[in-house]
Each structure stands twice: as C-alpha cells, then as structure tokens.
Design an enzyme around this catalytic site. Structure first.
Site, mmCIF file in Angstrom:
data_model
loop_
_atom_site.group_PDB
_atom_site.id
_atom_site.type_symbol
_atom_site.label_atom_id
_atom_site.label_comp_id
_atom_site.label_asym_id
_atom_site.label_seq_id
_atom_site.Cartn_x
_atom_site.Cartn_y
_atom_site.Cartn_z
ATOM 1 N N SER A 136 -36.949 -0.671 25.860
ATOM 2 C CA SER A 136 -36.907 0.191 24.991
ATOM 3 C C SER A 136 -37.925 -0.197 23.990
ATOM 4 O O SER A 136 -38.505 0.567 22.978
ATOM 5 C CB SER A 136 -35.596 0.098 24.149
ATOM 6 O OG SER A 136 -35.587 -0.958 23.569
ATOM 7 N N GLY A 144 -32.956 -6.492 21.265
ATOM 8 C CA GLY A 144 -34.154 -6.884 20.654
ATOM 9 C C GLY A 144 -35.445 -6.098 21.015
ATOM 10 O O GLY A 144 -36.268 -6.592 20.687
ATOM 11 N N LYS A 200 -30.891 11.120 19.131
ATOM 12 C CA LYS A 200 -30.414 11.444 20.246
ATOM 13 C C LYS A 200 -30.105 12.983 20.550
ATOM 14 O O LYS A 200 -29.151 13.356 19.790
ATOM 15 C CB LYS A 200 -28.984 10.711 20.986
ATOM 16 C CG LYS A 200 -29.476 9.240 20.477
ATOM 17 C CD LYS A 200 -30.857 8.533 21.331
ATOM 18 C CE LYS A 200 -30.801 7.178 20.927
ATOM 19 N NZ LYS A 200 -31.973 6.300 21.887
ATOM 20 N N ASP A 249 -21.566 -3.645 11.647
ATOM 21 C CA ASP A 249 -21.638 -2.205 11.878
ATOM 22 C C ASP A 249 -22.992 -1.775 11.429
ATOM 23 O O ASP A 249 -23.236 -1.867 10.336
ATOM 24 C CB ASP A 249 -20.408 -1.428 11.576
ATOM 25 C CG ASP A 249 -20.470 0.083 12.038
ATOM 26 O OD1 ASP A 249 -21.524 0.537 12.045
ATOM 27 O OD2 ASP A 249 -19.478 0.714 12.347
#
Length: 361
Positions: free
Chosen positions: A193, A228, A312, A265
């Site tokens: 990613s 990461g 997304k 979160d």
C-alpha cells in the site's frame, strides 16, 4: 480528428464516460461516449468538428478523476498490414498537417490499453516505437524546441492491426506513457500500500515543493496506519508520524525513532496539543461518506493543514458517490469560509478507491 480517447482502469469505463460527458456538457460541447466494458478506455465522439481539440485544451486534465490520459484521436484505422504499419500512419498524419502543426510535436508514444488481454500488445508497442520514431524524425516531426508548449503524438493500438492516431497537449496530459507511473516497491516498506501514497505525493505535490512540504520539521497523523505502508513514505521524507491503529506497526518503523504508535480508533483519535499537525493521511477501509465526514472534521477544526486520503468506492453508482463525498467536504469548508485546494484522482495503484488531496490556503 473529432474524438477523444481516454484511458482508465479496467472496469471503470462507465464512471469515466459519465465524467467526460459531464465535463464536455459544462463547456457547451455535446457528443456521446462509446463504452466497452473492461476495455480500459473510453472513446468520446463530439458532434461538431473541432470540438475534441477544444475539450483537450479546455478541460483541465488534473481535474479529471478517472482518466489516465486525454488524447484527440482519429477514427479507428483498421486492417493495417503486418508488413508495413508505418506508412499508413505517416500518411494519416500528413493529411492532418493543415490543422495540426507536427513540427511542434516532441515525442511519439505507442500505447495500448491496460488490460490482461492487451498485455501481449505491450511488448509490440515498445518495439514498434523505435522504427516509428525514426520514420517520424525523417519527416521533420518530433522536433519541438519547447516541449511544454508542444504536443505528444499517440498511436493507440486496440488490436495488432487496428489503432487510433492522435495527439495530446504537453501542458494538459499525463506525463507517463499510458498514464502509468513506473514505481519500484521499496524492499523495506511494510506493505505494498506504500505505493499508493508515493504515487499520490508524486502526483499532487510539485517536485520543487516536496522537500519543503515533507521534512524533519513536519508532523503527520496516519489514521489506520497498521502495518505502516503509508507511514513509511512520510518517515522516509523525515516527517514525524503519529501512527493511529489498534494493530501492530512494523518494527523497522519504530527503530527510526520517527513514529509514535497510538493504539486508538481512528475515528476517535484527537491530535496532540503540544504540536501542530501538518499532514493527515488515511487509508482506512470504511464507508466513503464516513471518511469524508471525518476528514471534514479535521479540516474545519484546524487539526491539519494538508491531507491525502482514500475513499473506498461502492460496487454501484461509484461516480455518483465520489461526487457526493467531494461535495460534502466542499460544503463543510465553504460554510466556515475556509479557502482550500482540492484534487481527486483514481491513481494507478488505487483499485476500488480514489485518492483525494486537500490543502488549506
């Protein structure tokens, strides 16, 4: 030449067709999009002569979300001889010399669609480029002294014996062949990613500004950071990162001394009060409208100055959802009279998502 060829990721032809139709209509240009599902491109045919060129000049390429390239093209040329494809291509360009200054051309790109079916043509395109470029130079073409104000010629093969012939404006097109940047995956990066954020930085941030926007004096928050991949791109540029995720971060990132892992979160995390956050990045898998609301909150509250994040996309009505999310953010910022710059792009390393960049001015 009264058509546009626009490249895209396979499967996003309908979104691109809707986008280019909308952009053309806004400029008073009418036509229709020819869409073949999973083909990796769209042909937009204008009703009036000269309007394809108008669109190629007036539509700001960087403001197109789903297009990888923007080219003015001919009708499809079919039944090219395997023994001599070059002669008919040159002859077609000669016929355009009254309306197209070929001496202002700087290069020739031989391309095909980015699909599994077209991969067999990619090697041919690379090989064919060399003799074609030589033949063009013999014609006195590809000699532009000022590349920025010139044009790039394109041969877009849909089959080995069929192609569209055209051109793009160097000051309003993608700088890479097929609109695809060739990035190498860094071996020390925690996940693939990482290439998404690297491509985003290279696309959205001018090269001469990167060192001033990312350095050891900058602070960033990475929401949904584990393991990461995105944090790595920031750390390697010197930025100190608050990596927010309940999951574990790569040991190699901890060893840099440039991250603080916050096991929280991402939707509830608040920035530390002892420093100002320059960058917010986010690649969380969540409903796009929820992410849009979260990013809006950070910007409105002044918790960051710049942000790069992914939305997304749903399986259906993807273009509609993109427009709604972007409009949602714009309205929140406008309500607070906040000046901002915004861009969105379906980058090469994106899949069922788009990347958005916002900078407060």
């Amino acid at each position: 030449m009264n058509k546009l060829a626009l490249y895209c990721r396979s499967g996003f032809e309908k979104e691109l067709a809707a986008e280019i139709t909308e952009k053309a209509t806004a400029l008073g240009v009418f036509g229709f999009a020819r869409v073949v599902e999973n083909s990796g491109y769209v042909i937009f045919e204008c009703y009036q002569i000269g309007e394809a060129d108008l669109l190629a000049r007036k539509i700001t390429f960087s403001q197109l979300i789903f297009a990888r390239q923007l080219i003015v093209v001919s009708d499809l040329i079919s039944n090219l001889s395997v023994q001599d494809r070059i002669s008919p291509i040159i002859e077609y360009y000669r016929q355009q010399e009254k309306i197209l200054n070929l001496k202002q051309s700087s290069d020739i790109w031989v391309e095909t669609a980015d699909t599994n079916e077209a991969k067999t043509r990619a090697a041919f395109c690379r090989k064919f480029t060399v003799p074609l470029r030589q033949a063009f130079r013999k014609q006195g073409w590809l000699q532009a002294k000022n590349k920025k104000s010139g044009i790039t010629l394109h041969i877009f093969f849909t089959q080995s014996n069929s192609c569209y012939i055209g051109y793009s404006y160097n000051n309003n097109h993608a700088e890479h062949i097929m609109g695809i940047p060739r990035l190498k995956f860094p071996a020390e990066a925690p996940s693939r990613s990482t290439l998404k954020l690297e491509e985003a930085i290279l696309y959205f941030i001018p090269p001469n500004q990167e060192a001033t926007r990312f350095n050891e004096n900058k602070y960033a928050v990475d929401l949904g950071a584990c393991p990461g991949g995105w944090t790595y791109q920031l750390v390697r540029r010197g930025v100190f990162v608050y990596a927010v995720d309940h999951g574990k971060m790569a040991t190699s990132l901890h060893e840099t001394g440039r991250i603080e892992h916050c096991a929280e979160d991402g939707f509830k995390f608040r920035p530390p009060k002892h420093c100002k956050i320059d960058w917010l990045v986010c690649d969380m898998v969540e409903q796009p409208r929820r992410i849009a609301d979260l990013i809006s909150q950070w910007l409105v509250k002044g918790w960051c100055k710049e942000t790069i994040f992914n939305l997304k996309l749903p399986m259906k009505k993807r273009y509609f959802e993109v427009k709604r999310c972007l409009q949602q953010i714009k309205e929140r910022l406008n309500e607070q009279h906040i000046s901002f710059q915004i861009q969105a792009k379906h980058l090469y390393h994106d899949r069922e998502e788009i990347t958005v960049y916002i900078r407060l001015m």
